[in-house]
Design a protein around this motif. Structure first.
Motif, PDB file in Angstrom:
ATOM      1  N   ASP A  97       0.815  -1.217   0.000  1.00  0.00           N
ATOM      2  CA  ASP A  97       0.000   0.000   0.000  1.00  0.00           C
ATOM      3  C   ASP A  97       0.849   1.268   0.000  1.00  0.00           C
ATOM      4  O   ASP A  97       0.546   2.234  -0.715  1.00  0.00           O
ATOM      5  N   GLU A  98       1.939   1.248   0.772  1.00  0.00           N
ATOM      6  CA  GLU A  98       2.818   2.419   0.812  1.00  0.00           C
ATOM      7  C   GLU A  98       3.557   2.600  -0.517  1.00  0.00           C
ATOM      8  O   GLU A  98       3.689   3.717  -1.018  1.00  0.00           O
ATOM      9  N   LEU A  99       4.012   1.503  -1.087  1.00  0.00           N
ATOM     10  CA  LEU A  99       4.762   1.598  -2.341  1.00  0.00           C
ATOM     11  C   LEU A  99       3.872   2.020  -3.505  1.00  0.00           C
ATOM     12  O   LEU A  99       4.353   2.660  -4.451  1.00  0.00           O
ATOM     13  N   LEU A 100       2.590   1.686  -3.432  1.00  0.00           N
ATOM     14  CA  LEU A 100       1.675   2.100  -4.510  1.00  0.00           C
ATOM     15  C   LEU A 100       1.472   3.617  -4.538  1.00  0.00           C
ATOM     16  O   LEU A 100       0.947   4.153  -5.518  1.00  0.00           O
ATOM     17  N   LYS A 101       1.913   4.313  -3.497  1.00  0.00           N
ATOM     18  CA  LYS A 101       1.849   5.782  -3.501  1.00  0.00           C
ATOM     19  C   LYS A 101       2.930   6.360  -4.419  1.00  0.00           C
ATOM     20  O   LYS A 101       2.794   7.483  -4.909  1.00  0.00           O
ATOM     21  N   ILE A 102       4.009   5.595  -4.634  1.00  0.00           N
ATOM     22  CA  ILE A 102       5.114   6.123  -5.448  1.00  0.00           C
ATOM     23  C   ILE A 102       5.250   5.424  -6.794  1.00  0.00           C
ATOM     24  O   ILE A 102       5.957   5.907  -7.678  1.00  0.00           O
ATOM     25  N   CYS A 124       6.198  -7.856  -3.133  1.00  0.00           N
ATOM     26  CA  CYS A 124       5.363  -6.807  -2.528  1.00  0.00           C
ATOM     27  C   CYS A 124       3.916  -6.853  -3.021  1.00  0.00           C
ATOM     28  O   CYS A 124       3.131  -5.968  -2.688  1.00  0.00           O
ATOM     29  N   ARG A 125       3.575  -7.849  -3.792  1.00  0.00           N
ATOM     30  CA  ARG A 125       2.289  -7.785  -4.490  1.00  0.00           C
ATOM     31  C   ARG A 125       1.114  -8.316  -3.698  1.00  0.00           C
ATOM     32  O   ARG A 125      -0.019  -8.116  -4.080  1.00  0.00           O
ATOM     33  N   LYS A 126       1.354  -9.010  -2.616  1.00  0.00           N
ATOM     34  CA  LYS A 126       0.198  -9.419  -1.810  1.00  0.00           C
ATOM     35  C   LYS A 126       0.588  -9.475  -0.342  1.00  0.00           C
ATOM     36  O   LYS A 126       1.721  -9.806   0.003  1.00  0.00           O
TER      37      LYS A 126
END
Length: 337
Positions: free
Chosen positions: A227-232, A242-244
């Motif tokens: 969720d945090e990485l999807l911000k960047i 990191c996908r699930k």
């Protein structure tokens, strides 16, 4: 950038104008058309002390000449089965790009075993990926996004981190030293994901010992950090681990090996391997490609880093039997690369 910082760059430029031609040549190959930005990285690494930054850069250039680093991308690791074994045991890859165009480099810290080849091969492969990043990936990203991009983000997967897997102290320290002294300030942010308790406990001790500049770059994310990485970045650029959400990741998680950015079958590693083979053919078109690893001289660690290592070691004695882990964490120390 303040007036003092501009003045520091001017002084540094003046010193670099006086160096010998061989050093100038390797500096040109290193800065890829952005000399001031390169001077800036070395200044940051030495807290804006011009004389220390100058010495650091000169040492780096001499290291490049002595070890023929400018030519290392023409020295493939063969046969391919050996290189595949290295990729399976030294887990690193490029999973995509952030929304701002920075390469996303994934590193499987906990599951890397470094047990399929000699230290020289792992160091050679690490430097080749650094050089491919600096000479191919970053210039291509700069062109695509229309601005100079000189750094990446790293996502460090701590899945599988345990004492029994941390016997590679020497190798991790060697790689850390090469990066700290010759590739400073190449990483914008380090994201740590899938951290087990053993990492969290150790991090509390290590964190206060790092320079503030380094500490600010490190973010320990919850779980796999999705969720945090999807911000960047977008979903397609997330590392496979990191996908699930869940109990961590295997280094083979993802849509087969093609979705696993550590695998030799991933597009990134295929491109790197083919590029190096092509460069070898260009440099010696009639000669058979030589087998054997490239031996690279390892610089002495920075005295400040050595001092931190001793402090970490004494602190970790308190954990009882974890001093081996302290050395390994120091080897993995993300100080500026």
């Amino acid at each position: 950038m303040g007036v003092a910082n501009h003045e520091a760059i001017k002084q540094f430029q003046s010193l670099m104008d006086q160096i010998d031609q061989p050093l100038k040549d390797t500096f040109q190959n290193m800065h890829q058309g952005y000399p001031n930005e390169t001077l800036l990285r070395f200044l940051k690494a030495r807290e804006w002390n011009v004389s220390k930054a100058h010495k650091m850069l000169i040492d780096c250039l001499q290291w490049r000449i002595q070890n023929e680093i400018d030519n290392i991308l023409a020295k493939p690791i063969i046969p391919v089965d050996l290189y595949r074994a290295i990729r399976d045991s030294q887990l690193v890859g490029l999973s995509g790009y952030t929304k701002e165009g920075l390469p996303v480099v994934a590193v499987g810290v906990g599951l890397s075993t470094f047990d399929k080849a000699s230290v020289n091969y792992y160091v050679q492969s690490h430097i080749q990926i650094n050089e491919y990043r600096d000479r191919v990936i970053l210039p291509a990203a700069s062109k695509k996004y229309g601005r100079h991009i000189s750094t990446c983000v790293k996502v460090l997967d701590m899945t599988g981190l345990k004492l029994s897997a941390l016997n590679q102290v020497k190798l991790l320290t060697v790689i850390s030293t090469v990066d700290d002294l010759n590739y400073p300030e190449k990483t914008e942010t380090y994201y740590i994901v899938n951290a087990p308790y053993i990492f969290s406990a150790c991090w509390k001790v290590v964190k206060p010992l790092l320079q503030e500049r380094t500490r600010k770059k490190i973010q320990v994310l919850q779980g796999c950090g999705r969720d945090e990485l999807l911000k960047i970045t977008d979903y397609a650029s997330l590392p496979h681990f990191c996908r699930k959400e869940g109990s961590g990741s295997s280094h083979l998680t993802g849509s087969g090996t093609a979705g696993n950015c550590f695998s030799l079958d991933h597009d990134f590693h295929q491109q790197v391997y083919n590029y190096i083979k092509h460069q070898a053919a260009l440099s010696e078109p009639t000669a058979p490609i030589r087998q054997g690893s490239v031996h690279v001289d390892i610089p002495e660690p920075d005295p400040e880093d050595a001092k931190i290592a001793k402090t970490i070691e004494s602190e970790f004695q308190k954990f009882g039997g974890l001093n081996g882990l302290s050395n390994s964490l120091n080897g993995l120390k993300v100080n500026g690369h």
